[in-house]
Structure formats: C-alpha cells, structure tokens
Design a protein around this motif. Structure first.
Motif, PDB file in Angstrom:
ATOM      1  N   HIS A 390       4.672 109.671  -6.972  1.00 42.80           N
ATOM      2  CA  HIS A 390       3.798 108.930  -7.881  1.00 42.80           C
ATOM      3  C   HIS A 390       3.121 109.887  -8.836  1.00 42.80           C
ATOM      4  O   HIS A 390       2.746 110.994  -8.449  1.00 42.80           O
ATOM      5  N   TYR A 392       0.188 109.836 -12.253  1.00 41.31           N
ATOM      6  CA  TYR A 392      -0.756 109.082 -13.074  1.00 41.31           C
ATOM      7  C   TYR A 392      -0.508 109.292 -14.547  1.00 41.31           C
ATOM      8  O   TYR A 392      -0.181 110.389 -14.981  1.00 41.31           O
ATOM      9  N   ALA A 399      -0.608 104.305 -12.002  1.00 42.12           N
ATOM     10  CA  ALA A 399       0.185 105.316 -11.295  1.00 42.12           C
ATOM     11  C   ALA A 399       1.613 104.789 -11.252  1.00 42.12           C
ATOM     12  O   ALA A 399       1.865 103.691 -10.772  1.00 42.12           O
ATOM     13  N   LEU A 400       2.534 105.575 -11.807  1.00 44.21           N
ATOM     14  CA  LEU A 400       3.923 105.147 -11.869  1.00 44.21           C
ATOM     15  C   LEU A 400       4.676 105.560 -10.613  1.00 44.21           C
ATOM     16  O   LEU A 400       4.487 106.674 -10.123  1.00 44.21           O
ATOM     17  N   PRO A 401       5.518 104.672 -10.090  1.00 41.00           N
ATOM     18  CA  PRO A 401       6.360 105.079  -8.966  1.00 41.00           C
ATOM     19  C   PRO A 401       7.565 105.859  -9.478  1.00 41.00           C
ATOM     20  O   PRO A 401       8.283 105.392 -10.353  1.00 41.00           O
TER      21      PRO A 401
ATOM     22  N   ARG B 127      -1.886 100.152  -6.963  1.00 41.76           N
ATOM     23  CA  ARG B 127      -1.218 101.291  -6.320  1.00 41.76           C
ATOM     24  C   ARG B 127      -2.251 102.363  -5.960  1.00 41.76           C
ATOM     25  O   ARG B 127      -2.215 102.931  -4.874  1.00 41.76           O
ATOM     26  N   MET B 131      -3.309 103.756  -2.330  1.00 39.54           N
ATOM     27  CA  MET B 131      -3.182 105.181  -2.011  1.00 39.54           C
ATOM     28  C   MET B 131      -4.501 105.722  -1.459  1.00 39.54           C
ATOM     29  O   MET B 131      -4.528 106.487  -0.512  1.00 39.54           O
ATOM     30  N   ILE B 525       4.208  99.100 -18.985  1.00 40.15           N
ATOM     31  CA  ILE B 525       4.934  99.438 -17.761  1.00 40.15           C
ATOM     32  C   ILE B 525       5.892  98.277 -17.533  1.00 40.15           C
ATOM     33  O   ILE B 525       5.585  97.139 -17.880  1.00 40.15           O
ATOM     34  N   ASN B 529       8.483  98.307 -12.161  1.00 38.76           N
ATOM     35  CA  ASN B 529       7.679  99.486 -11.804  1.00 38.76           C
ATOM     36  C   ASN B 529       6.247  99.105 -11.449  1.00 38.76           C
ATOM     37  O   ASN B 529       5.517  99.879 -10.831  1.00 38.76           O
ATOM     38  N   GLU B 536       6.786 102.005  -0.572  1.00 41.95           N
ATOM     39  CA  GLU B 536       5.656 102.756  -1.134  1.00 41.95           C
ATOM     40  C   GLU B 536       4.432 102.635  -0.249  1.00 41.95           C
ATOM     41  O   GLU B 536       3.680 103.586  -0.072  1.00 41.95           O
TER      42      GLU B 536
END
Lengths: 424, 555
Positions: A390, A392, A399-401, B127, B131, B525, B529, B536
């Motif tokens: 991930h 940023y 936050a991009l995977p 996300r 996290m 985005i 995604n 994840e």
C-alpha cells in the motif's frame, strides 16, 4: 484491484513513483520487460522501464556477494553496536514502514525520510496553525480557480493538469477553469487550457511568497495598503488576484514544499494556509500541499499512527521523542550524532544515502550505484511491481493497493527487516 | 485447555444474571458448560467475591483513520505529556487525547474493553482506518462507513432513484469498505459546506442537489432495514453544537418514522436557548422523546473537563466551532467527493458556563433516559474526552454524592440552570453492564459478544469490588480476550491482535456497472482499487480474521 487483462498485461495499475499515484496505468510485463502501454507519463514510463533489465539481486557485504541471511546478520551487528542508529530514506510502502517502526522502537533508532526537508515544512505549519485542505477528486470536480505557488507542478507530478484540471468530465460546473501561477521562471505551459486560454503569471520571487500572502490577506480583509508594490509585484495585480480569489466558488491554492528551497519554508507554507483560511470567511477555498514522492506521506502516516508523532522521531530513550530540528537525518550525520545508518530506498535507485563515514546498511532498489559502497547492501523489491502493498497519495487520504506484477527473487523491505530482527 | 473462573459474582444482563455467584468455564476461547466431573481443569482463577462482566464494548470511539492521524500529527505537545515507554512485551507510544494505535489497544484492554468501533470510516479512507485498527492490538474492531454527503448518493436522490438501487449502493459500500454499519454525519451537510452552505436544518434543501437531510435519513434507515443490517443507521444529526438543536434532534427522531435509528453523541445535540446567555439544557425533552420512541437508541458523548481534541466528519460544524478551539489551530478538509473531516483541539473548562452546562446536560441525559438498553456510555472519544475517562464517568453515574460534589464546583450559573442536583438516580452494576456490554452487542448484532452465556466468546473482565467505582473500573484484576488472559491488575500480560467485525449484505451487481463508470469519469481512483479485499484485511491486520455477522434481509 489491478487485474490481469491478458497474459503479461495488467490493467488499472497504481503507479508508486509519484504522489499522485495514478491508478489507470496499463503495464506489460511480457518477456521480463516492464512497459507502461497506456496512461503513462515520462516519470512512470522511465521508472517502470528501469526495472526491466535483470540487475544483480545478491546482497553484498563489502562488495562481495553473500546470502540474505548473512547480509541480515551483518546489518544486525552494525545496528546493535550503534549507540544512536539512524533509519532514514524510508522510501517504502506501509508494510515496510511498519517493520521499520518496530525495529526502530527495538533498537532505539531515529526515523527520518529522505524528503523530510520539504515534508516537514508542511508538518510544522500544520502543528502551528493547522490548515484547510482538499483532495484530488475534489479538485477534479470542483476547482474553478487554481492558484499555484512557486512550482510548475508537472516536473514532480506530471499528470496533474491532465487528470485534475483539464479533465473533460466534472461533476459540477464547466471546466472553464482559471489558472494563476505565482513565481518566476516557471514552465507554465501545462497551465494553458485545451481551448488555448493562457494562465495568469504573477512574476515574483518565491522566497517572498509570505509577503505576497500577507498582502493578499490584507486586501481580502478590506484594509488599505499604502504601498504600490509588494515583493516587486504591483499592488494592482494583487488587488485583481484578491478579487478573483474572493469571487471563486471553489478555489484551490497548491504548492509543492519541495520547490520551496529556502530556509524556514514552513513560514511560507503557513502564510499560504492562513490566506486560505481567511478566504473561507466568504467563499470556499482549499489548500493543496503536493508531496508523496518516494513514499514520504506513507512513512509519515505509519510513523504517526504507531508512535503518535510525525517523522523525525527517535526512540533512544525507550519511548518516542519527536524533535523536528534535532532528528533531521542529514544534520545528525554531519554533526556525528549518529553512529550507524540504515537507508531505505525501494522506489528510486538514484536516491542513495548521503555521504557519511558511519557504518551503513542500504536496502535499495536493485541496480543502485554508490560513490562509497555501503558496508551492507541488500537489493530489495519494488512495491507494486515485485510485491503487493500500500502507498499513500499526496493528499494523505487515499491509500492505493499495490499488486505484484511479476515474479521476483528480491525480498521486500518488510521481509529483510524481519530477517534483521531475527539476527538482533 | 479448560480454564475455570471460580466463584465470581456474575453481571450478565443479556442472560438476566444479576450478581449471582457462578463459575465460568472457558475452552478454546469460548464459554462452555460445567464440564463432566473428573474432567481436568488446567487453569483456575479464584475470583470469589469479585465482579465478573463480559468484556466491554465501545460502540463509538475514533481510534483509526485520517482525522485521528491528523490529530496525532497536529498535537505533539499533548502527546509529550503522556509518553509510554517500551517494555519487553509492549511497544512504546503515547496516550492522552489521541493515543498511538498500539497504546490505544493496550489501554482499552487494560481497562476491560475488548471490542471497539470506529464510527466514521470515509469509504475513500477506509483502508487507512483498517490499517490503523490493524495496528491496534488485543481488541476486536469494526467500523461504520460514512454515507450521506457522498456525491454518488446525493445524485441518486436528486435523480429520484428507487429505494432498491439505493439499497444496492448501501450494501456495496458496506462490502467495499469492510464495515459493520452505516453512519451519516450532518446528512448532506458535509457536501453542502463544499457549496459554501454554512447551516442545514432537517428540512432545508442542499443548495445544489435540492435534497434535504430528512430525505437522506429516510432512504438510509430504509435501506438498512431492507438489507437487514443489524446496526441501525448511526446518526450524527444536523446543527451539532448549535443552541436550539434539541428541536433538530426531535425532528430527526420523527424523521426515523418508527424505523430503528441510533443517535450518536446526543449531548452535543440537546441544547435549548433559554436564559440570559441563550444557552440551556434540552436534555429533558430529548430524553423524553427517546423514552417514548422505542426505535431510538443513543450514545451520550459526555464531555469531561480538560484538554482534548474534537474529531469529526462534520466540516460545517467544525469550521463553525474552530474559533472556540484551544490551542488555536485546526484542520478542515474536503475529501474525495465522499465526505470531509474537521479536527479542532478543545479545552473544556469547568468554570466556563457553556462547558459546565454541556457536562451537566450529558449527565442529565444519562440519568433521564430510563432504559439502559437504549443509552450507551461514550465520550465520543476524543471529542468529548479521551476514553481513559470512562471509569470517572461511571463513578459519576453510580455515585450521586460524588456527582453532586463535582456539581458544586462547576460554573455556578450553569449548575443553577441544570436539573442535575435533583436527579437522584444511581446506576447499578447491572445497568452499567447493560449499557457497556449487553446493549451494544445487541444493537450491533454481535450474537456471541457482550454476554457470558454458553457459546459466547470468552471476552471477560473481572473487577475487585470497590466503593470507589472509578478505581474499580480503571483497573480490572483480569481481562480475558477470546479466552486468553491479556491483562492482569491493569497491565498487559499478553499481546494478541484481535479481529474485525463486518457485515456483507448481498446486492445486485448492476450497481457496479454504474459505479465503475462513475469512478472512471469523476473519481481519481478506479472502483476496483477503491474496494478493500479480504486479503488486504488479512495483511493489514496481523492475520486478522473477518468476523462476519448475518444480515436478516426483509422479504
């Protein structure tokens, strides 16, 4: 998530090589060559292509190839011996940074990022006065007046105008957007609208941006100014700009702290933040601090949530100590305040560690070349190409995977740190 | 392994057990029946005379996500006052207003909490929230996805999309953001602020979409009901902090039209305009309305005196309140055509009329809402106060002498305007166990948490009885998480990582076609995604499991 379109062709690939983290790239991994085949920019095309050729993958101790285990053991010895180890560079993804924070806590290291000179200008402004900011999708859909301070934007963020300013579709209003540059000698070509409208350029020395911002605040507050020039700019130009800013429905003031190459740039950043706050008494206006290259936003996010403090935090006393002046990696090395360096750069092989005589361990993208070979060099994988992860974006929100696009013999930063931890 | 907790006094409201002395047996992380005689008990804790409750559940605490991390970045001076050293078992960090993730997990567990819900995950930032929660040890986590100011939903409403399509979008969001519920903050107001609207009443139109908060509340409550999502719509109403907003709250309750709705940090929404300063308590009428409307639940969002930081998605309110902040710095952020956030440090002072009355209003609501199954103990951490103040709050609820002593020290004008002195109610241990365990589990649909019945997860807290309830609740003797002893005498003894509670309601995949093109045209985005995969979640959470709760879809 990124998908395999056909064998060796990936679609919707996020690009980890600048803070925009565009995720519409199509990338071919056929025949071990990495090629951006759609939606690339000069920066991404070069960075992906640079990962094509097979470069040495073996770790080295004093220029001799060794196993990862031996390299990790040697790194552990260096770090363990040090009274004040320094973990810097920090060009890595979330998982890498998590691992680095854990080992920093354990060995009492200081953590600092290679871009922190500019990054900290924003952090210090945030800590002193706060700010009113926006994110890329808001810019793309709302901006009607974009004011840019001291940067051409596109050198560091090549697709900024294409994706967020001159986009064909927007949720609101038209895309008859106006662009104003503040600065001198900037390449303003990207600010020219598709219909040929030229941007306004207010020529000024960017080191005087605080004066300009101060004058604009005065004018917006309706105060009379008894001078006819501010930092060399005719007051009438600033009066016009102030009016345009007040009349904007959703204005955006962008800067890139990396282009504020002068001392105490945090004061310049703060003057811009305060200007934007003032504008919101009447209309909507937002700041857009641009950054995120080499994972600086990523490193700071993880550092903050795990320690409670931004970068330039040290763990030497058994707990986090944040000191934005003292724990500046380059300064510590120059003043002999650190006696070991662990340098991380997994996105960019050009970002090698600063010149130093202290024992150095480098976890760097494969193919790095050094003026002085580090004591230990462990080539590492690149997130989003060789392994998932991930990262940023510039705006601190998204936050991009990242996905693994190919098989790689290279370990990730997180894997290497786990090995070093085992050997501690 | 079979563990026995021997002879504690059990407070387990979900199973109507009120202080009975019983043994509790634990095997493989679950509470099990008394084993057959002769079966070997491997670990026995003699807890006779001590109080046993399920692990506590905080259904509204800002512990992860963008605004929380902005607050961390902005307030080093606050953190320096509460530095946490590394031990051989635990990582270093810091506490007070916005603790580091690691410290937050340790401290919640040390206080007997085993599950916490982050109430405002912007889908665009979900996300990050996951996290951060992934780096929050021991406790289980979950989140509510924020909807109601996102342009996709507002466009649907403006286009008069049918309820079914909205249901699909809500279900898609819960899946994409890996959440257990839906939150709405100042319905439509975060978006309206982007159009320079500075105020939005329940029946006031959004300047661009011409949609009202009432319409947003209606479709979202309906969607959750139709989808069978256990947790009702989690509502942060309009006009937060505005004197007179008690009326807004009553309108919001009516807007639920009898469907389940949870009103969060209700203290900030229970103000009237009487008196010289045009600021007075609306607690009585808000509490009465909650008492009369069985479809409504609420958490209080009690304020406590001292320095903290307010963190909210409500940019409109946070921008408005920023001049009252302390120290003078603040962040407001427009986010991704999705929502926004505002972070304003605050210092609540007991000698300040408004702050003192806010404190009294929160307590009035606690004491005037009759049913502990429908009112929950929160400070809207960290907005009203850091979560570490819960034991103090419990003491205020359980001990009227203490409460009145504190009341005598606050701003006298505020004290005079409050009915608090006349409220003689004292919460019982059974009621505390209800509002901090059984009830939150019930309205979140956590069938195996918040109680001590057979088959329940062995999240258990054991306290020594102490007349000083603050002392008692601050430092439990034992805390078990999924059957493992994680804290003893208020200190961590084992670090585990906890799991994430989610729901995954089904939806018609047609909605993804619309979303895919919407993301490509307008967002920065791509849809695929944007969605957070199960893999994840696993990577982000130290091998985190997803604890999936069923949705009982209405037919």
């Amino acid at each position: 998530m990124t998908q395999l379109l056909s064998p060796g062709v990936w679609d919707e690939v996020p690009c980890p090589f600048c803070g925009l983290a565009c995720d519409d790239l199509r990338v071919s991994t056929q025949s071990s060559k990495l090629e951006v085949i759609a939606n690339g920019c000069p920066m991404s095309c070069k960075a992906f292509a640079g990962l094509s050729s097979s470069k040495p993958t073996a770790p080295r101790i004093a220029e001799k190839n060794v196993s990862l285990k031996n390299a990790a053991a040697a790194a552990a010895v260096i770090l363990k011996k040090a009274k004040q180890p320094l973990i810097a560079g920090l060009g890595t993804d979330v998982a890498g940074m998590r691992a680095l924070m854990q080992i920093a806590d354990r060995i009492g290291a200081v953590v600092d990022h290679m871009n922190s000179v500019s990054f900290m200008s924003n952090v210090l402004a945030l800590q002193d006065g706060g700010w009113l900011t926006t994110t890329l999708s808001e810019v793309r859909n709302r901006v009607d007046l974009l004011v840019i301070a001291g940067t051409d934007v596109v050198t560091r963020f090549p697709r900024f105008f294409e994706r967020y300013i001159w986009n064909r579709d927007a949720l609101f209003g038209s895309n008859a957007r106006e662009v104003v540059y503040l600065g001198r000698g900037l390449d303003t070509q990207a600010g020219t609208a598709p219909d040929g409208r030229k941007p306004t350029v207010i020529a000024c020395d960017i080191t005087h941006i605080s004066e300009i911002a101060g004058a604009l605040r005065c004018l917006i507050a309706g105060r009379h100014m008894q001078i006819d020039r501010v930092a060399g700019v005719p007051l009438s130009e600033l009066q016009q700009l102030a009016k345009r800013m007040q009349n904007a429905r959703y204005g955006v003031l962008a800067w890139s702290a990396a282009d504020f190459d002068f001392k105490h740039a945090e004061l310049a950043v703060q003057s811009l933040c305060e200007l934007v706050k003032d504008l919101n008494r009447g209309t909507r206006f937002s700041s857009l601090p641009l950054g995120g290259n080499e994972g600086d936003v990523t490193a700071n996010q993880v550092c903050s949530w795990q320690s409670g403090f931004p970068l330039r935090t040290g763990f030497g006393s058994g707990h986090p100590d944040y000191d934005p002046r003292h724990f500046f990696a380059q300064r510590m090395l120059q003043q002999n305040e650190a006696d070991a360096l662990l340098w991380i750069s997994s996105f960019n092989e050009k970002r090698t560690p600063p010149e130093t005589a202290v024992p150095t361990v480098v976890l760097g993208r494969s193919g790095m070349s050094f003026n002085r070979e580090p004591d230990v060099y462990i080539p590492v994988a690149t997130p989003g190409i060789d392994h998932s992860g991930h990262i940023y974006r510039t705006d601190n929100v998204v936050a991009l995977p990242l996905r693994k696009l190919r098989e790689s013999a290279l370990p990730s930063v997180a894997q290497v740190i786990a090995e070093i931890e085992k050997a501690l | 392994m079979l563990t026995k907790l021997n002879g504690g006094k059990i407070y387990d409201p979900a199973n109507q057990v009120n202080g009975e002395v019983r043994h509790v047996f634990i095997r493989d992380g679950r509470i099990v029946a008394t084993p057959a005689s002769g079966e070997q008990v491997e670990r026995e804790y003699d807890i006779s005379g001590r109080i046993v409750m399920a692990g506590a559940i905080d259904l509204h605490t800002h512990i992860g996500g963008g605004k929380v991390n902005i607050a961390r970045n902005m307030l080093p001076e606050d953190h320096r006052g509460d530095i946490v050293e590394r031990t051989s078992l635990t990582r270093s960090g810091c506490g007070h207003a916005v603790p580091s993730t690691l410290t937050a997990g340790y401290r919640y567990a040390e206080m007997g909490y085993t599950t916490c819900f982050e109430p405002a995950l912007l889908p665009a930032n979900a996300r990050q929230a996951h996290m951060e929660m992934g780096d929050t040890p021991i406790i289980d986590k979950g989140g509510y996805a924020l909807l109601g100011s996102d342009d996709f939903l507002l466009r649907m409403l403006a286009a008069k999309s049918d309820q079914k399509a909205i249901n699909d979008y809500v279900a898609w969001t819960l899946n994409a953001a890996q959440c257990i519920g839906i939150k709405v903050v100042n319905p439509g107001g975060i978006s309206a602020f982007k159009f320079n609207q500075r105020k939005l009443d329940v029946d006031e139109e959004h300047a661009y979409y011409h949609v009202t908060p009432r319409q947003i509340l209606k479709v979202l409550t309906q969607a959750l009901s139709d989808l069978g999502v256990p947790h009702p719509l989690h509502v942060h109403g309009c006009n937060l902090g505005v004197p007179g907003n008690a009326e807004t709250t009553l309108q919001t309750i009516r807007a639920a039209e009898g469907l389940p709705m949870h009103l969060t940090h209700i203290q900030f929404h229970s103000y009237d305009t009487e008196g010289d300063r045009k600021f007075s308590s609306g607690a009585a009428r808000v509490a009465e309305s909650i008492n009369n409307n069985k479809n409504i639940t609420a958490d209080v969002g009690q304020i406590m005196f001292g320095q903290t930081v307010t963190a909210s998605g409500d940019t409109m309110a946070q921008y408005r309140n920023a001049p009252h902040g302390h120290p003078k710095k603040w962040v407001v952020m427009d986010i991704e055509c999705d929502a926004g956030c505002g972070v304003v440090p605050f210092r609540y002072l007991d000698k300040n009329f408004v702050n003192a009355l806010q404190w009294a209003i929160g307590l009035e609501i606690f004491l005037m809402v009759n049913d502990p199954w429908r009112i929950f103990l929160t400070t809207d951490h960290p907005t009203g106060a850091p979560f570490m103040s819960y034991p103090h709050l419990i003491k205020l609820l359980m001990d009227k002498t203490y409460r009145n002593n504190v009341l005598a020290t606050i701003n006298p004008d505020a004290a005079a305007m409050s009915t608090l002195a006349s409220l003689t109610r004292e919460y019982t241990l059974y009621e505390i166990a209800t509002m901090t365990r059984a009830a939150p589990a019930k309205i979140l649909g956590l069938a195996d948490r918040g109680h001590l019945g057979l088959g329940a997860a062995a999240d258990i807290t054991v306290y020594s009885e102490d007349a000083d309830r603050e002392k008692m609740f601050a430092r439990p003797d034992y805390v078990f998480k999924d059957g493992e002893l994680v804290a003893q005498n208020g200190k961590i003894v084992k670090v585990t990582w906890g799991n994430t509670h989610v729901v995954k309601p089904e939806f018609d995949k047609v909605i993804e076609k619309q979303l895919k093109s919407y993301f490509e045209r307008y967002q920065t985005i791509r849809m695929d995604n944007f969605k957070i995969s199960d893999d994840e979640m696993y990577e982000c959470g130290h091998g985190n499991k997803l604890l999936l709760h069923p949705c009982r879809k209405q037919t």
